[in-house]
Structures are given as structure tokens and as C-alpha cells.
Design a protein around this motif. Structure first.
Motif, PDB file in Angstrom:
ATOM      1  N   ALA A 116     -11.808   5.066   3.810  1.00 19.75           N
ATOM      2  CA  ALA A 116     -10.627   4.417   4.370  1.00 19.75           C
ATOM      3  C   ALA A 116      -9.645   4.038   3.269  1.00 19.75           C
ATOM      4  N   CYS A 117     -10.193   3.540   2.162  1.00 20.14           N
ATOM      5  CA  CYS A 117      -9.364   3.190   1.004  1.00 20.14           C
ATOM      6  C   CYS A 117      -8.534   4.399   0.576  1.00 20.14           C
ATOM      7  N   PHE A 118      -9.222   5.506   0.405  1.00 21.33           N
ATOM      8  CA  PHE A 118      -8.545   6.702  -0.080  1.00 21.33           C
ATOM      9  C   PHE A 118      -7.488   7.170   0.918  1.00 21.33           C
ATOM     10  N   LEU A 119      -7.880   7.227   2.196  1.00 18.43           N
ATOM     11  CA  LEU A 119      -6.923   7.703   3.206  1.00 18.43           C
ATOM     12  C   LEU A 119      -5.738   6.757   3.315  1.00 18.43           C
ATOM     13  N   GLY A 120      -6.010   5.462   3.203  1.00 16.25           N
ATOM     14  CA  GLY A 120      -4.936   4.471   3.271  1.00 16.25           C
ATOM     15  C   GLY A 120      -3.947   4.665   2.133  1.00 16.25           C
ATOM     16  N   ALA A 121      -4.479   4.791   0.929  1.00 16.41           N
ATOM     17  CA  ALA A 121      -3.615   4.980  -0.239  1.00 16.41           C
ATOM     18  C   ALA A 121      -2.826   6.273  -0.092  1.00 16.41           C
ATOM     19  N   PHE A 122      -3.519   7.304   0.399  1.00 16.09           N
ATOM     20  CA  PHE A 122      -2.862   8.598   0.575  1.00 16.09           C
ATOM     21  C   PHE A 122      -1.723   8.470   1.581  1.00 16.09           C
ATOM     22  N   PHE A 123      -1.992   7.774   2.674  1.00 15.16           N
ATOM     23  CA  PHE A 123      -0.958   7.568   3.688  1.00 15.16           C
ATOM     24  C   PHE A 123       0.242   6.857   3.079  1.00 15.16           C
ATOM     25  N   GLY A 124      -0.057   5.778   2.341  1.00 13.70           N
ATOM     26  CA  GLY A 124       1.018   4.975   1.749  1.00 13.70           C
ATOM     27  C   GLY A 124       1.937   5.803   0.873  1.00 13.70           C
ATOM     28  N   VAL A 125       1.365   6.565  -0.040  1.00 13.42           N
ATOM     29  CA  VAL A 125       2.229   7.332  -0.936  1.00 13.42           C
ATOM     30  C   VAL A 125       2.831   8.541  -0.229  1.00 13.42           C
ATOM     31  N   PHE A 126       2.155   9.015   0.822  1.00 12.54           N
ATOM     32  CA  PHE A 126       2.724  10.124   1.592  1.00 12.54           C
ATOM     33  C   PHE A 126       4.024   9.681   2.259  1.00 12.54           C
ATOM     34  N   VAL A 127       3.963   8.513   2.886  1.00 10.13           N
ATOM     35  CA  VAL A 127       5.167   7.961   3.506  1.00 10.13           C
ATOM     36  C   VAL A 127       6.247   7.750   2.450  1.00 10.13           C
ATOM     37  N   LEU A 128       5.814   7.221   1.325  1.00  9.89           N
ATOM     38  CA  LEU A 128       6.740   6.973   0.220  1.00  9.89           C
ATOM     39  C   LEU A 128       7.431   8.281  -0.197  1.00  9.89           C
ATOM     40  N   THR A 129       6.646   9.330  -0.308  1.00  7.74           N
ATOM     41  CA  THR A 129       7.203  10.610  -0.729  1.00  7.74           C
ATOM     42  C   THR A 129       8.194  11.141   0.296  1.00  7.74           C
ATOM     43  N   LEU A 130       7.818  11.027   1.565  1.00  4.58           N
ATOM     44  CA  LEU A 130       8.722  11.489   2.622  1.00  4.58           C
ATOM     45  C   LEU A 130      10.048  10.731   2.566  1.00  4.58           C
ATOM     46  N   VAL A 370      -2.901   8.643  -5.866  1.00  7.50           N
ATOM     47  CA  VAL A 370      -3.805   9.452  -5.040  1.00  7.50           C
ATOM     48  C   VAL A 370      -5.092   9.773  -5.801  1.00  7.50           C
ATOM     49  N   LEU A 371      -4.945  10.305  -7.024  1.00  2.00           N
ATOM     50  CA  LEU A 371      -6.132  10.755  -7.763  1.00  2.00           C
ATOM     51  C   LEU A 371      -6.968   9.569  -8.249  1.00  2.00           C
ATOM     52  N   GLY A 372      -6.290   8.495  -8.673  1.00  5.26           N
ATOM     53  CA  GLY A 372      -7.021   7.299  -9.103  1.00  5.26           C
ATOM     54  C   GLY A 372      -7.874   6.775  -7.956  1.00  5.26           C
ATOM     55  N   ASN A 373      -7.302   6.794  -6.756  1.00  2.47           N
ATOM     56  CA  ASN A 373      -8.057   6.373  -5.585  1.00  2.47           C
ATOM     57  C   ASN A 373      -9.215   7.309  -5.295  1.00  2.47           C
ATOM     58  N   LEU A 374      -8.978   8.595  -5.498  1.00  2.93           N
ATOM     59  CA  LEU A 374     -10.039   9.570  -5.241  1.00  2.93           C
ATOM     60  C   LEU A 374     -11.211   9.319  -6.186  1.00  2.93           C
ATOM     61  N   VAL A 375     -10.894   9.128  -7.486  1.00  2.00           N
ATOM     62  CA  VAL A 375     -11.945   8.852  -8.470  1.00  2.00           C
ATOM     63  C   VAL A 375     -12.676   7.567  -8.077  1.00  2.00           C
ATOM     64  N   GLY A 376     -11.885   6.534  -7.732  1.00  2.00           N
ATOM     65  CA  GLY A 376     -12.479   5.264  -7.339  1.00  2.00           C
ATOM     66  C   GLY A 376     -13.401   5.430  -6.145  1.00  2.00           C
ATOM     67  N   THR A 377     -12.953   6.206  -5.157  1.00  6.17           N
ATOM     68  CA  THR A 377     -13.751   6.411  -3.953  1.00  6.17           C
ATOM     69  C   THR A 377     -15.070   7.113  -4.271  1.00  6.17           C
ATOM     70  N   LEU A 378     -14.986   8.179  -5.063  1.00  2.00           N
ATOM     71  CA  LEU A 378     -16.207   8.929  -5.377  1.00  2.00           C
ATOM     72  C   LEU A 378     -17.163   8.077  -6.198  1.00  2.00           C
ATOM     73  N   LEU A 379     -16.618   7.386  -7.227  1.00  2.00           N
ATOM     74  CA  LEU A 379     -17.476   6.557  -8.064  1.00  2.00           C
ATOM     75  C   LEU A 379     -18.027   5.379  -7.271  1.00  2.00           C
TER      76      LEU A 379
END
Lengths: 504, 354
Positions: A116-130, A370-379
Motif C-alpha cells: 500500500a505504501c508503494f502504491l500510495g507513493a506511486f499514485f501521489g507522484v503519478f498525479v503530480l506528474t500528470l 518511486v524507486l526509494g519506496n520500492l526499495v523500502g517496500t522490498l526491504l
């Protein structure tokens, strides 16, 4: 079109051998700081400032932002396993996370939370990018009237957060939270309220000691009195079982993608309010999830939605907080203020021209989140296994250690003994609330939003007069607030009728 | 059984405590004896020097302290630990520095504008006397500027003074610098402004200016720089340096130049004096003279260390070194306000009753 181009470029830079190691090291540091109760992303970034002096701009930004990005994951793991929020933003995860651990579903909760953390962060920056092309206009849409309305909308969730049939207790808890938020020097009148001659109370009660008290210290008291272990049901101690659970939790989150999207949207829009931080967004998302759930009575007893909602919201906040930082160089949160300091040291002047002059850095920052969150999620999923074994220890061994760590965490932020006392006092209050079934989330929402409401109401009245809510966006928000309230009241009346007819 | 166990525990705690205090007492005794017999350089070598910052990590004062810390280490031979002690708008940390043991192992940076206003207006809770601090030196002054938003027709201070409408000036908390500057200049220069306070921070006022709900604000020159460079804001008035235009802002009039009366000038010079004290470092009163001198010298060396200068430049932190002695004189002169009514004006400004 430049968005697509920029995204590709940013990705290539972020995973280049010059940057990737810094990204990973930063994320690991962030994860560790997140796991330690009390230490937040803000703290992680402030501590890293001295290291960036000799770095290249891109390297420094990646390093610092990756650490900030991974903090929520670390905090989530602590929240779920040890009933202690690793950082303030994970406090809402305590409502259902530890309950799942108790039921022997720690792995599932962690899997769900990390995803959820990762998807949330991804959503946030996705909206930001749009929104990048129109970001400046979007940021300027929100001023004191809109902040006021958003805060009031968030306050309405107090009504939902009480347990069923206990709306009054929920409201009382919320009002108590509001009362505590007004401790300290009022920004409007300069009056010192409820400070009892204590200098330590002038700036108000700090959020972290209160959060740690109400949720973590109270949990320790509970555990000490109850005895036993954090995980009651040691169904299967085999490491494979935990891994399977984590994967199950991952799938749980993916299957509830619609909930993740809605909670992330709450997080991102609340991230736009300057100085609010992520904790309130997480509680509001929790309230929203409970309100829209078919089984609201299961919330608080260890339901996976109760973990997914706050964890997706607290990381989605970054998208909103980054918006004003990128658009104008105006920090949206205390962490972003530190990021700006770091950027200045790195030789990049973050200002209104930041997006024009440093578009490459903007995309790099987006990818770092995005990637920092991905690393955080996996670790985070990886460290869950060894950490989860600790939860089988009996509480007489675990409580003293955890309590020491929690109190040290409250002390370290401001080197203040007073904060430890605050945590202990609010620990007792939290325990009483838990026992007597007064909603603690309602208390926290009142506590974090009280000042926000006061400040922005005053500014709105002063700037726009008594009809400040007639602007389109604030009017819309007001109508939404009314709709939510009416919906809740109708639902309550209906439930009451059903109960009455059942009683007869 | 349980009670017995409890008594046992209680005894252990008491004994443990006694042993601890005894050990601590012995160590302290040895420490003071040792301290008195050594030359300052030898005394400081290898010791821990606590550096109090009265704000949270990451703020302006914190960055100043953290950039300086390694160079203080280099020139004192100590290990410098930066401790953030926020509270009461910075007053808690200043109290803490003032009341630390006077052995020269605790120093603190402070927002002297706040400290002066608090002492001057006799705010409850002040547990320090600025004239008694052992001043080590000053890191920087605050050059203050009044900025207006892009597109405003108030393009000069004259236009503001003659404006026929109310001009909204944004500010943070009541009694904060942005507020005090705005209300004092409003009163002295008869500006047709309405000061709107209550914003969360000065970046939040920036957003208000971008949205157009606020037309101007007071702020430090360094913090306004990025907005001015981007053309979003422009300065029309400055606080100056020692009564003259600062070298960084030669084209902008100081508020003395437009003050209508001698009395007004005296009020403004008190305000300007406060901003000159700005960001000093001090040790508690009564530390041994030779240690104070040693610290002052080390501070001088650190402030002129090429490595430090480069870092400060990189972090865009302006520096205006002033020695400890001069700082001490400056503080005294600022606190000596001859006229009671001027003092009253500041008291009112802090309380928000102007």
C-alpha cells in the motif's frame, strides 16, 4: 510530450550506476530511521544535510529523498509488529496492524502495508506528474479558505471513527483532541492558552510524543497488564509461512486497488495543506475506509483494509507536499523545507523558476520517490521475517525494552525531558480511552486539525470577509462536507431504527 | 509473594540510585579540580562542547550551527554536539544556555531579535539577562526588507506612503519578526497598511502573495532572494546596516531615509539595532575569563576558516562576524531605550495591540 521524454530521461538517470547506490543506501538509512520509534523522515533528512556538501546535485537529491521516501515503510513494520508507530505518520496503522499480529497475521499485514505504501507513493507522484504542466495553477487554487474547508471535511470523520452505537463517545474524544490542540501560544491572539506557566507548553504539545503516548505507551501498559506475547497465535513459526503471508498481503492490497486509489487521493490532496504532515491524512483515510466498508464493525479488530487505507494515504501525501515545492520552491512540509535547504547547498536554487530551469531534477525526484519506496517496500518485507520472531517473546521481556526505545525516541527529537512526560501522561490517557472505548483516532484527528481550522478560519475571514466560502473550490468542499454529514446522520438513524425493531 | 518481590525491587532501585549518585559525585569532584588547574587549550582538548540550537533540526539557525560545528571542533579540539532544544519560540533554548553550568562547555546560538524583544517587554518566562551572557561572537545580521508582489502598483516606498487604499501585509505569528517589523513601520511611517498575521510560516505568506490575497511582507533579505531573483517579488524598503544602505541592496532606501520625525528615527534605530544583534553565539554568564577568550578566538578562527567560508557560501548563508566584546556592547546599547513611550510601542507591537 516533454513529460514522457523527461520521465524516460529521469528513469535512466535514477538507475545509472552513479546514482543507484546512493538511492539504495539512502533508502536503507531511511528504513532504519523509520523502524526506530519517534525518529521521522524529517529527522533523517536533517541528519543527512552535513553529508551532501561534497555531492553533485543529482546525487545529493537522490540520497536525501530516497531516505525520506523509505521512512514510512520502516515505521509501518514497527507499527504492525510492536504496536508502536515507527514515525508519526504510521500512527493510524496501529488501529488494525497490531490486532492482525495478535491474530497471527503479521506477515499478511506487513505485505499489505508495504504494498500500500508503494502504491500510495506511486499514485501521489503519478498525479503530480500528470499535473506538471498546470502545477502552478493547481497549487494556487488552495488558500486559507480551501485549507479551512479541507480541515473541516477531515474533522467530520470524527463521527465515523467511534465504535458503532458509540457516536457520542467518538465526538467526546474528538472534542478532547481539539481541546488539547489549543494548548500553547495562539497564532491569532498571541494569548498563552492552558500553559499553566510552563514554558515547555508555549509552542503547544508536539505531535510525536502525543501520538506515541496515546498509541504506543498505552499499548505497552495494556500488554504489561494482560501478559502474554504480542502475537497470541503462533500458528506457524516456519519462515516460509510468513513469506507466504506477506505475498498474500500483497495480493490483498492489489485486489483492493479502488480503496488504495481513493485513500491515496485523500493523502495527496491533504499533502497540499502546508505544514499538516502525513499523520492526519492517514487517519482521515482510515475513517473513509471504515465509512465506505460493508463491515465497518470489523475495523479495529485486525482487518486488512484498516492497514491498507492509512499506509496508502501516508505515502501519497508526498505527491501533494512536493507540488508547491516544485512549482514555487515553497516547502509544503517540514521535510520539504529541509529538502530545499539541501538543494541550496547542492547549488540548485529552488524557486519559482525551479521547474523551468531544473526539469531534469524534477523528474529525477519523481523517480527517486518511486524507486526509494520500492526499495523500502522490498526491504521492509525482508526485515519483517527476523523482526517478527521478536513478537513471540513474552511481554514481561518485551515491554521494558520497547518502552525504553519509545521514550528514548520521544526524547531524542527535541532533547526534552518534558516530551517524555507528555508521552507517559498521554499513555495513561490513551489506555483509559482504550479501556473505556473512546475512539483514539477521533482524538488524534481533533488534535492535529484544531489549530489548522482556527488559523485558516481567521485568515479567511480577515482576507475575504464572512462570505469567504463562496469561491468555487471552497463552496464545493463545503457541499461535500455537508453531504458526508447528512449521509452519516441518515445512516445512523437507519441503524438505530433497525436496532429498535430488532429489540422489539 | 508479589509484595516481597516488590520490596526486593524497591531496595535494589534505592541502592542502585545511591551508587549512581556517589559515582557521579566523585566524577564531578574530580572534574572541577582538574578543570581549575589546566590551561584552556589543554582543558578543552577531547571534551564535549554542547552547542544548543533553540529550534528544530533543519531550520535556519540549525543550519548555521551545523555548518559551524566542525570548524569549532577543529579550532577548540573538542567534540561539538549540536542539541536542538526548541520551545517557547526559541526562548526555552536561550534559558537553557543561560542557566547551563558556567564551565565553558555549553554554548548556544540564538535569535537575538526574539531574545531582545522578550527581555525588553518583560515577557513571563524569561530566565536570562542578555547583558550578562558571555558573548562569543555574532555569525550574521538580519538585513530586513519589505517586499511587494509582482504586478503591484506600489513600486516604491513613496507610493506606499501615498497610497489611497489599504495595502495588505502578511505576517506569521503575533509578536514574530515579520509582524513586529510590519506594525512598527506602519506606525512610524504612517503606512496605509493592514497587517494580516496568522500565517503558518513565511513561505505560506509567499503563497498568499502568489495567489494575490496579500500584497507584501517583511522578511530577511536572504530568505526573499529567490523570490526576488525570479521576479515574483521586489523590495521597496530595507532595515540597513548600521543606519546605512546595505552593500547588497544599494538601490533600496532604508527606513531611516523616509522617517518623518526624529522620534520615529529613534524608534526605528531600536528596531534596526535588534536586527543587527540577529544571530549571535553565547556561553552562560560567569565562565572563566581565559576560557571565554579561548572560545572567542576559536570562534574567530572558525568564522574565517576557508573551509567554513566555502560551506557558508554554498549554503547561501550570509556572514557578518562581530567579536564577543563588540556584541556585548551592541546588546547593551539596544536594550538601553531612553524613552519610556518607545518601550511601550515595542511592548504593544509584541502583544499585538497597535
Amino acid at each position: 510530450m516533454y513529460v514522457v521524454d523527461g520521465l524516460l530521461q529521469g528513469f535512466v538517470t535514477a538507475v545509472s550506476p552513479e546514482l543507484l547506490p546512493y538511492l539504495v543506501v539512502g533508502a536503507v538509512l531511511g528504513l532504519i530511521i523509520g523502524i526506530i520509534p519517534g525518529l521521522s523522515g524529517h529527522f533523517a533528512m536533517a541528519m543527512m544535510i552535513p553529508f551532501v556538501f561534497r555531492m553533485d546535485a543529482a546525487v545529493g537529491v537522490t540520497f536525501i529523498l530516497a531516505a525520506h521516501a523509505a521512512v514510512a515503510q520502516g515505521g509501518g513494520v514497527t507499527a504492525i509488529l510492536f504496536a508502536t508507530p515507527g514515525t508519526g505518520q504510521n500512527a493510524a496503522t496501529l488501529l488494525d496492524g497490531p490486532a492482525m499480529t495478535e491474530k497471527g497475521e503479521a506477515g499478511r499485514a506487513i505485505g499489505a502495508a508495504m504494498t500500500a505504501c508503494f502504491l500510495g507513493a506511486f499514485f501521489g507522484v503519478f498525479v503530480l506528474t500528470l499535473l506538471l504542466p498546470i502545477l502552478r495553477r493547481v497549487v494556487l487554487l488552495f488558500g486559507p479558505p480551501e485549507f479551512f474547508m479541507l480541515a473541516v471535511l477531515a474533522l467530520t470523520f470524527i463521527a465515523v471513527l467511534g465504535t458503532r452505537g458509540n457516536t457520542n463517545k467518538g465526538l467526546i474524544a474528538g472534542a478532547l483532541g481539539l481541546l488539547f490542540s489549543f494548548v500553547g501560544m495562539g497564532s491569532v491572539t498571541g494569548e498563552r492558552r492552558f500553559t499553566f506557566g510552563l514554558l515547555e507548553l508555549w509552542d503547544g504539545l508536539s505531535m510525536v510524543p502525543v501520538l506515541l503516548g496515546v498509541f504506543a505507551v498505552s499499548e505497552m501498559i495494556h500488554l504489561w497488564i494482560e501478559g502474554g506475547a504480542l502475537a497470541r497465535k503462533a500458528t506457524d513459526e516456519h519462515p516460509r509461512a510468513l513469506q507466504r503471508q506477506i505475498f498474500g498481503g500483497l495480493m490483498d492490497t492489489v485486489r483492493r486497488w479502488w480503496l488504495v486509489m481513493r485513500c491515496s487521493a485523500i493523502g495527496t490532496s491533504m499533502g497540499l495543506i502546508p505544514g499538516l504532515g502525513s499523520a492526519p491524512a492517514a487517519f482521515v483515510a482510515y475513517g473513509h475506509a471504515k465509512q465506505t466498508s460493508k463491515n465497518p464493525e470489523k475495523f479495529g479488530t485486525g482487518t486488512v483494509e484498516g492497514v491498507i487505507a492509512p499506509e496508502s494515504a501516508n505515502d501519497a501525501v508526498e505527491g501533494g507536499a512536493l507540488a508547491s515545492t516544485l512549482a514555487f520552491g515553497i516547502p509544503g512540509s517540514s521535510s520539504m523545507a529541509i529538502l530545499i535547504t539541501a538543494l541550496i547547498i547542492l547549488g540548485v536554487e529552488p524557486g519559482p523558476k525551479f521547474m523551468v530551469e531544473h526539469l531534469d531534477l524534477v523528474f529525477l525526484m519523481i523517480w527517486t520517490v518511486v524507486l526509494g519506496n520500492l526499495v523500502g517496500t522490498l526491504l521492509g518485507m525482508a526485515v519483517a521475517n527476523p523482526l517478527a520472531r521478536v513478537t513471540f517473546l513474552r511481554s514481561s521481556l518485551l515491554v521494558p525494552v520497547l518502552l525504553t526505545v519509545i521514550l528514548t525516541g520521544t526524547f531524542v527529537i527535541h532533547s526534552a525531558w518534558f516530551d517524555m512526560i507528555v508521552a507517559l501522561v498521554f499513555g495513561l490517557l490513551g489506555y483509559a480511552m482504550k479501556r473505556l472505548d473512546y475512539s483514539r483516532p477521533a482524538f488524534i484527528i481533533g488534535f492535529v486539525l484544531g489549530l489548522m481550522v482556527e488559523r485558516n478560519l481567521y485568515l479567511s475571514l480577515k482576507l475575504y470577509g464572512s462570505t469567504f466560502f463562496m469561491q468555487p473550490l471552497s463552496l464545493g468542499l463545503m457541499l461535500l462536507t455537508i453531504a458526508v454529514l447528512v449521509y452519516n446522520v441518515l445512516k445512523m438513524v437507519k441503524e438505530k431504527k433497525e436496532e429498535d425493531s430488532l429489540g422489539r | 509473594m508479589k509484595e516481597l518481590l516488590f520490596v526486593g525491587r524497591f531496595k535494589r532501585i534505592v541502592y542502585g540510585g545511591l551508587v549512581f549518585f556517589f559515582a557521579a559525585g566523585v566524577t564531578l569532584g574530580v572534574r572541577t579540580a582538574e578543570a581549575q588547574s589546566k590551561k584552556p587549550a589543554a582543558f578543552y582538548k577531547g571534551k564535549v562542547l554542547t552547542f544548543i540550537v533553540p529550534y528544530t533540526p533543519g531550520g535556519g539557525y540549525d543550519v548555521y550551527a551545523r555548518i559551524l560545528a566542525p570548524y569549532l571542533e577543529k579550532h577548540t579540539g573538542t567534540r561539538v554536539i549540536v542539541r536542538n532544544m526548541p520551545g517557547a519560540g526559541g526562548m526555552l533554548g536561550v534559558n537553557e544556555t543561560y542557566n547551563a553550568p558556567p564551565n565553558g562547555l555549553t554554548i548556544g546560538i540564538q535569535n537575538c531579535v526574539g531574545s531582545v524583544t522578550n527581555q525588553l517587554t518583560g515577557v513571563k518566562g524569561v530566565r536570562y539577562d542578555l547583558t550578562k551572557f558571555s558573548w562569543i561572537g555574532r555569525m550574521a545580521i538580519n538585513l530586513r526588507v519589505l517586499v511587494m508582489r509582482k504586478g503591484s502598483d506600489i513600486t516604491s516606498i513613496q507610493k506606499l506612503m501615498n497610497a489611497k487604499r489599504t495595502v495588505k501585509i502578511g505576517a506569521t505569528g503575533l509578536g514574530g519578526s515579520t509582524y513586529v517589523d510590519a506594525v512598527i513601520t506602519k506606525k512610524v511611517l504612517n503606512l496605509p497598511t493592514e497587517v494580516i498575521h496568522g500565517y503558518d510560516s513565511s513561505p505560506a505568506v509567499d503563497l498568499g502573495m502568489l495567489r494575490g490575497e496579500i500584497e507584501g511582507q517583511w522578511g530577511s533579505y536572504s530568505s526573499r532572494l529567490k523570490m526576488m531573483k525570479a521576479g515574483e517579488q521586489f523590495a521597496i524598503l530595507q532595515s540597513g546596516d548600521k543606519g546605512k544602505r546595505d552593500s547588497r541592496t544599494p538601490d533600496i532606501p532604508t527606513f531611516f531615509e523616509v522617517a518623518p520625525s526624529e522620534k520615529g528615527k529613534r524608534i526605528l534605530s531600536t528596531l534596526a539595532g535588534m536586527h543587527e544583534t540577529a544571530r549571535p553565539i553565547a556561553a552562560p554568564p560567569g565562565i572563566p575569563q581565559e576560557r571565554l577568550e579561548f572560545l572567542q578566538q576559536a570562534f574567530y578562527k572558525a568564522m574565517h576558516d576557508p573551509g567554513f567560508l566555502e560551506k557558508a557560501k554554498k549554503a547561501k548563508r550570509p556572514l557578518n562576524y562581530l567579536s564577543g566584546e563588540e556584541m556585548s556592547k551592541l546588546v547593551k546599547s539596544v536594550l538601553e531605550i531612553p524613552e519610556e513611550d518607545i518601550k511601550q510601542i515595542f511592548i504593544q507591537a509584541v502583544k499585538g495591540s497597535i
